[in-house]
Design a protein around this motif. Sequence first.
Motif, PDB file in Angstrom:
ATOM      1  N   ILE A   1       2.838   2.675  -4.576  1.00 54.07           N
ATOM      2  CA  ILE A   1       1.936   2.591  -3.425  1.00 54.07           C
ATOM      3  C   ILE A   1       1.002   1.401  -3.610  1.00 54.07           C
ATOM      4  CG2 ILE A   1       0.042   3.710  -2.178  1.00 54.07           C
ATOM      5  CD1 ILE A   1       1.257   6.389  -2.802  1.00 54.07           C
ATOM      6  N   MET A   2       0.874   0.580  -2.577  1.00 60.80           N
ATOM      7  CA  MET A   2      -0.129  -0.481  -2.577  1.00 60.80           C
ATOM      8  C   MET A   2      -1.415   0.096  -2.008  1.00 60.80           C
ATOM      9  SD  MET A   2      -1.495  -3.476  -2.879  1.00 60.80           S
ATOM     10  CE  MET A   2      -0.262  -4.729  -3.227  1.00 60.80           C
ATOM     11  N   VAL A   3      -2.445   0.164  -2.826  1.00 59.09           N
ATOM     12  CA  VAL A   3      -3.727   0.726  -2.423  1.00 59.09           C
ATOM     13  C   VAL A   3      -4.661  -0.406  -2.009  1.00 59.09           C
ATOM     14  CG1 VAL A   3      -5.724   2.076  -3.144  1.00 59.09           C
ATOM     15  CG2 VAL A   3      -3.449   2.640  -4.022  1.00 59.09           C
ATOM     16  N   ARG A   4      -5.294  -0.241  -0.874  1.00 56.70           N
ATOM     17  CA  ARG A   4      -6.300  -1.202  -0.412  1.00 56.70           C
ATOM     18  C   ARG A   4      -7.604  -0.453  -0.186  1.00 56.70           C
ATOM     19  NH1 ARG A   4      -3.997  -5.912   3.540  1.00 56.70           N
ATOM     20  NH2 ARG A   4      -2.139  -6.449   2.351  1.00 56.70           N
TER      21      ARG A   4
ATOM     22  N   TRP B   1     -15.828   1.896 -11.240  1.00 59.32           N
ATOM     23  CA  TRP B   1     -15.206   3.202 -11.011  1.00 59.32           C
ATOM     24  C   TRP B   1     -13.698   3.145 -11.285  1.00 59.32           C
ATOM     25  CZ3 TRP B   1     -12.490   4.177  -6.030  1.00 59.32           C
ATOM     26  CH2 TRP B   1     -11.873   5.429  -6.017  1.00 59.32           C
ATOM     27  N   LEU B   2     -13.040   2.106 -10.758  1.00 61.95           N
ATOM     28  CA  LEU B   2     -11.594   1.976 -10.948  1.00 61.95           C
ATOM     29  C   LEU B   2     -11.248   1.779 -12.422  1.00 61.95           C
ATOM     30  CD1 LEU B   2     -10.694  -0.255  -7.863  1.00 61.95           C
ATOM     31  CD2 LEU B   2     -10.180   2.174  -8.165  1.00 61.95           C
ATOM     32  N   ASN B   3     -12.025   0.935 -13.097  1.00 61.43           N
ATOM     33  CA  ASN B   3     -11.777   0.721 -14.534  1.00 61.43           C
ATOM     34  C   ASN B   3     -11.909   2.027 -15.308  1.00 61.43           C
ATOM     35  OD1 ASN B   3     -13.461  -2.544 -14.666  1.00 61.43           O
ATOM     36  ND2 ASN B   3     -11.422  -1.975 -13.926  1.00 61.43           N
ATOM     37  N   GLY B   4     -12.952   2.774 -14.984  1.00 63.62           N
ATOM     38  CA  GLY B   4     -13.166   4.040 -15.671  1.00 63.62           C
ATOM     39  C   GLY B   4     -12.078   5.060 -15.402  1.00 63.62           C
ATOM     40  N   ALA B   5     -11.403   4.902 -14.257  1.00 62.76           N
ATOM     41  CA  ALA B   5     -10.318   5.812 -13.903  1.00 62.76           C
ATOM     42  C   ALA B   5      -8.974   5.325 -14.425  1.00 62.76           C
ATOM     43  CB  ALA B   5     -10.259   5.979 -12.389  1.00 62.76           C
ATOM     44  N   GLY B   6      -8.981   4.220 -15.184  1.00 67.44           N
ATOM     45  CA  GLY B   6      -7.753   3.736 -15.794  1.00 67.44           C
ATOM     46  C   GLY B   6      -7.056   2.613 -15.068  1.00 67.44           C
ATOM     47  N   VAL B   7      -7.690   2.065 -14.025  1.00 67.66           N
ATOM     48  CA  VAL B   7      -7.103   0.925 -13.316  1.00 67.66           C
ATOM     49  C   VAL B   7      -7.768  -0.335 -13.857  1.00 67.66           C
ATOM     50  CG1 VAL B   7      -6.603  -0.104 -11.071  1.00 67.66           C
ATOM     51  CG2 VAL B   7      -6.828   2.383 -11.270  1.00 67.66           C
ATOM     52  N   GLU B   8      -7.053  -1.037 -14.737  1.00 69.96           N
ATOM     53  CA  GLU B   8      -7.641  -2.187 -15.420  1.00 69.96           C
ATOM     54  C   GLU B   8      -7.858  -3.358 -14.459  1.00 69.96           C
ATOM     55  OE1 GLU B   8      -4.628  -1.022 -15.983  1.00 69.96           O
ATOM     56  OE2 GLU B   8      -4.716   0.154 -17.842  1.00 69.96           O
ATOM     57  N   ASN B   9      -8.804  -4.232 -14.844  1.00 66.87           N
ATOM     58  CA  ASN B   9      -9.092  -5.412 -14.025  1.00 66.87           C
ATOM     59  C   ASN B   9      -7.862  -6.278 -13.799  1.00 66.87           C
ATOM     60  OD1 ASN B   9     -11.798  -5.312 -13.180  1.00 66.87           O
ATOM     61  ND2 ASN B   9     -12.525  -5.879 -15.224  1.00 66.87           N
ATOM     62  N   SER B  10      -6.961  -6.292 -14.767  1.00 72.93           N
ATOM     63  CA  SER B  10      -5.759  -7.124 -14.632  1.00 72.93           C
ATOM     64  C   SER B  10      -4.866  -6.667 -13.486  1.00 72.93           C
ATOM     65  CB  SER B  10      -4.966  -7.102 -15.938  1.00 72.93           C
ATOM     66  OG  SER B  10      -4.568  -5.773 -16.264  1.00 72.93           O
ATOM     67  N   ARG B  11      -5.040  -5.450 -13.041  1.00 72.47           N
ATOM     68  CA  ARG B  11      -4.231  -4.920 -11.928  1.00 72.47           C
ATOM     69  C   ARG B  11      -4.906  -5.109 -10.586  1.00 72.47           C
ATOM     70  NH1 ARG B  11      -3.148   1.171 -13.464  1.00 72.47           N
ATOM     71  NH2 ARG B  11      -2.010   1.101 -11.478  1.00 72.47           N
ATOM     72  N   LEU B  12      -6.163  -5.507 -10.607  1.00 68.38           N
ATOM     73  CA  LEU B  12      -6.930  -5.601  -9.361  1.00 68.38           C
ATOM     74  C   LEU B  12      -6.885  -7.004  -8.779  1.00 68.38           C
ATOM     75  CD1 LEU B  12     -10.151  -3.609 -10.390  1.00 68.38           C
ATOM     76  CD2 LEU B  12      -8.096  -2.745  -9.227  1.00 68.38           C
ATOM     77  N   SER B  13      -6.725  -7.076  -7.472  1.00 69.25           N
ATOM     78  CA  SER B  13      -6.845  -8.350  -6.756  1.00 69.25           C
ATOM     79  C   SER B  13      -7.911  -8.184  -5.690  1.00 69.25           C
ATOM     80  CB  SER B  13      -5.513  -8.758  -6.115  1.00 69.25           C
ATOM     81  OG  SER B  13      -5.099  -7.801  -5.160  1.00 69.25           O
TER      82      SER B  13
ATOM     83  N   GLY C   1     -13.545  -8.897   0.848  1.00 68.05           N
ATOM     84  CA  GLY C   1     -13.415  -7.853   1.857  1.00 68.05           C
ATOM     85  C   GLY C   1     -12.792  -6.579   1.332  1.00 68.05           C
ATOM     86  N   TRP C   2     -11.813  -6.703   0.452  1.00 64.53           N
ATOM     87  CA  TRP C   2     -11.184  -5.519  -0.101  1.00 64.53           C
ATOM     88  C   TRP C   2     -10.647  -5.777  -1.491  1.00 64.53           C
ATOM     89  CZ3 TRP C   2      -6.200  -7.079  -0.800  1.00 64.53           C
ATOM     90  CH2 TRP C   2      -5.624  -7.923   0.148  1.00 64.53           C
ATOM     91  N   ILE C   3     -10.423  -4.687  -2.198  1.00 66.16           N
ATOM     92  CA  ILE C   3      -9.809  -4.717  -3.522  1.00 66.16           C
ATOM     93  C   ILE C   3      -8.479  -3.984  -3.409  1.00 66.16           C
ATOM     94  CG2 ILE C   3      -9.973  -3.795  -5.857  1.00 66.16           C
ATOM     95  CD1 ILE C   3     -12.976  -4.247  -5.739  1.00 66.16           C
ATOM     96  N   ALA C   4      -7.428  -4.581  -3.979  1.00 63.42           N
ATOM     97  CA  ALA C   4      -6.101  -3.984  -3.885  1.00 63.42           C
ATOM     98  C   ALA C   4      -5.470  -3.864  -5.266  1.00 63.42           C
ATOM     99  CB  ALA C   4      -5.207  -4.826  -2.974  1.00 63.42           C
ATOM    100  N   PHE C   5      -4.577  -2.887  -5.412  1.00 58.25           N
ATOM    101  CA  PHE C   5      -3.817  -2.743  -6.658  1.00 58.25           C
ATOM    102  C   PHE C   5      -2.585  -1.879  -6.379  1.00 58.25           C
ATOM    103  CE2 PHE C   5      -6.873   0.702  -6.459  1.00 58.25           C
ATOM    104  CZ  PHE C   5      -6.154   1.826  -6.859  1.00 58.25           C
ATOM    105  N   ASN C   6      -1.576  -2.050  -7.195  1.00 58.51           N
ATOM    106  CA  ASN C   6      -0.371  -1.235  -7.119  1.00 58.51           C
ATOM    107  C   ASN C   6      -0.483  -0.066  -8.094  1.00 58.51           C
ATOM    108  OD1 ASN C   6       1.533  -2.532  -5.225  1.00 58.51           O
ATOM    109  ND2 ASN C   6       1.276  -4.291  -6.586  1.00 58.51           N
ATOM    110  N   ALA C   7       0.024   1.075  -7.673  1.00 55.97           N
ATOM    111  CA  ALA C   7      -0.018   2.260  -8.527  1.00 55.97           C
ATOM    112  C   ALA C   7       1.106   3.202  -8.109  1.00 55.97           C
ATOM    113  CB  ALA C   7      -1.373   2.957  -8.413  1.00 55.97           C
ATOM    114  N   THR C   8       1.375   4.182  -8.940  1.00 58.77           N
ATOM    115  CA  THR C   8       2.322   5.224  -8.553  1.00 58.77           C
ATOM    116  C   THR C   8       1.598   6.262  -7.704  1.00 58.77           C
ATOM    117  OG1 THR C   8       1.851   6.620 -10.470  1.00 58.77           O
ATOM    118  CG2 THR C   8       3.580   4.922 -10.711  1.00 58.77           C
ATOM    119  N   ALA C   9       2.376   7.025  -6.950  1.00 62.37           N
ATOM    120  CA  ALA C   9       1.778   8.070  -6.125  1.00 62.37           C
ATOM    121  C   ALA C   9       0.991   9.054  -6.973  1.00 62.37           C
ATOM    122  CB  ALA C   9       2.871   8.787  -5.335  1.00 62.37           C
ATOM    123  N   GLN C  10       1.497   9.345  -8.163  1.00 62.18           N
ATOM    124  CA  GLN C  10       0.795  10.275  -9.045  1.00 62.18           C
ATOM    125  C   GLN C  10      -0.586   9.737  -9.411  1.00 62.18           C
ATOM    126  OE1 GLN C  10       2.465  10.856 -13.016  1.00 62.18           O
ATOM    127  NE2 GLN C  10       1.938  13.023 -12.943  1.00 62.18           N
TER     128      GLN C  10
END
Length: 644
Positions: free
Chosen positions: A49-52, A104-116, A122-131
């Motif tokens: 899932i691409m999250v925006r 918040w995202l970093n603390g939840a396990g979404v590293e900066n390297s995954r964030l664009s 305007g927005w922050i996006a990252f790819n993740a699994t549905a889980q």
Amino acid sequence: MKVLPTLAGLSLAVSSLALPTSDHVVHERRTVTHSRWEKTGPVNETEPIMVRIGLTQSNLDRAYQYLMDVSDSVSPNYGKFWTPEQVASTFAPSNETVAAVRKWLNGAGVENSRLSQTKHSGWIAFNATAQEVEGLFHTQYYHYHDRTSGVKTIATHEYHIPQSIQQHIDYIKPGVLLPPASKKRSKRRPRMQKAPQPSVNATSLATCDQAITPACIAALYQIPPSDSTVSANNSLGVFEEGSMYSQEDLNLFFGNFTPWIPQGTKPQPAFIDGGTAPAPVEDAGTESNLDFQLAYPIVYPQTLTLYQTDDKFYGASTIVDGLFNTFLDALDGSYCTYCAYGECGDDPKYDPTYPDKFSGGYTGQLMCGTYKPTNVISISYGGQEYDLPAYYQQRQCNEFLKLGLQGTSVLIASGDDGVAGPLGDDNTNGCLGDGSVFSPTWPNSCPYITNVGATKVYPGQTVADPESAVYDPPGHPYFSEFASGGGFSNIYGIPDYQAAAVAEYFKSHNPSYPYYEGQSNMGKNGGVYNRLGRGYPDIAANGDNIAMFSEGQNFLEGGTSASTPIFASIINRIVEKRLAAGKGALGFLNPVLYRNAHALNDITNGTNPGCGSDGFSTAPGWDPVTGLGTPNFPKLLDVFMNLP
């Protein structure tokens, strides 16, 4: 807590596997789902899932105040327009917002390297699994299928975020939103059938009740001949999409009506996302020809800038439902990724996407901030509020505000169907609800643009007589009925600059129709218009029996498409005078116009029928048929020349 309005149908429960912790709160919730959407099953936990995450914009609550500060003649900052950089930085999310969401995202396990993150934040996006996404937002996602269109999407019933960062997040995609039904519409004006005309005397004023020539327009509005020297920085901008002018038609028009304009005179190209022009004479577009043949006689030797937008596939109304966003992208690079009202950047459901996948389409990237906006822009295209979601329109409306902050005056045709929409839009008669509710036009209801309605010199009248609101019954002379578009918005409230004028209209010339208050009450108690909505048009100009050339032939044409380039050209002439006097552009016009209604010719005869009614009536002062009235060039010039 942010809760979305009801959409329609059945609800679902949040998965027990993703219960929120005590610090999480519901950010968005869908209460019901339209019956055409079928929930086909939960997403697989490994599905990508691409999250925006749309970040909360700064200062949106102060945007109107900012605009009035530079647009209202009583403000000490009148005319002190902003730079594009000031606009972008003022409305961009704050550093605090960006940092809070990233933390918040970093603390939840979404590293900066995954964030664009977009250039203007305007927005922050990252790819993740549905889980991962379901765990992050304490929700469960499902697949949905649109039984009508076949569209598939994923969405959730509600999702949660920590209360501590709720203020920093506007919305999240995929979220609770299910796309509304696609509503095809006509994007072009005029929509009248062309009517062949007899030979017209180009200089006579005796036949202006039969055919409106440049001489008639000059006489109606007391427009003097243009100065021989003009500023190189004051070209009139004209928006076009799909319709392309023909140089042969322009030359025929110049030769017959304006011999002082040299053959071969043409607009300066500002082609956007594959737009091209001119077209061969046999493929000429009536809309584009009409715009240039009305504007040139008023502004020449000033130049015209053609904003020809979108390639030949997307320029056709059958390809996409949206309009203006790719044009606005090209004027403001920050708009390409600007987030507001739950919409971030262009909408792939409604707007063109580039590179174009169609054979022969534009293969370049979406153009962002390519062209500087002209001081005045004329737009003769549009649709109905009903055609597109409110969030799409509101985000776009904010961009018109930003253009006003930078000193650009945007004038838009108010529509040609009176209080209705085009036949077949929602109902067979183009009206809402049971077919009796009036249908406001878009983007005309946006409070940050200037709407132009249409007037007419009726048979037996002269240019010395007061004009009337235009009304042509079906077949007289056009195939379809033509009435000046006007009414009240279902999306926007009455702006302050217009409040006194609208209140006076209701007090002294109250329409006899039942009304409702607010979009959520549409049609309640038999109401046919929103008593609390922004009224339009703001002004008017002649829009019927216009003498023109198209496809190598002489025609009469009609539409608010004609009114708009006439009034825009007059404003451009006034800007020229101001520049020569060491002053600046005019920006958003409405606050000054409503304070100086005496500078317009009040129209007090006529109505704008539709929806089985006579529509609204003209009246002394502002009315929802012809607005404040038609231009009086000397008076308008005096008003604007006496401003800083």
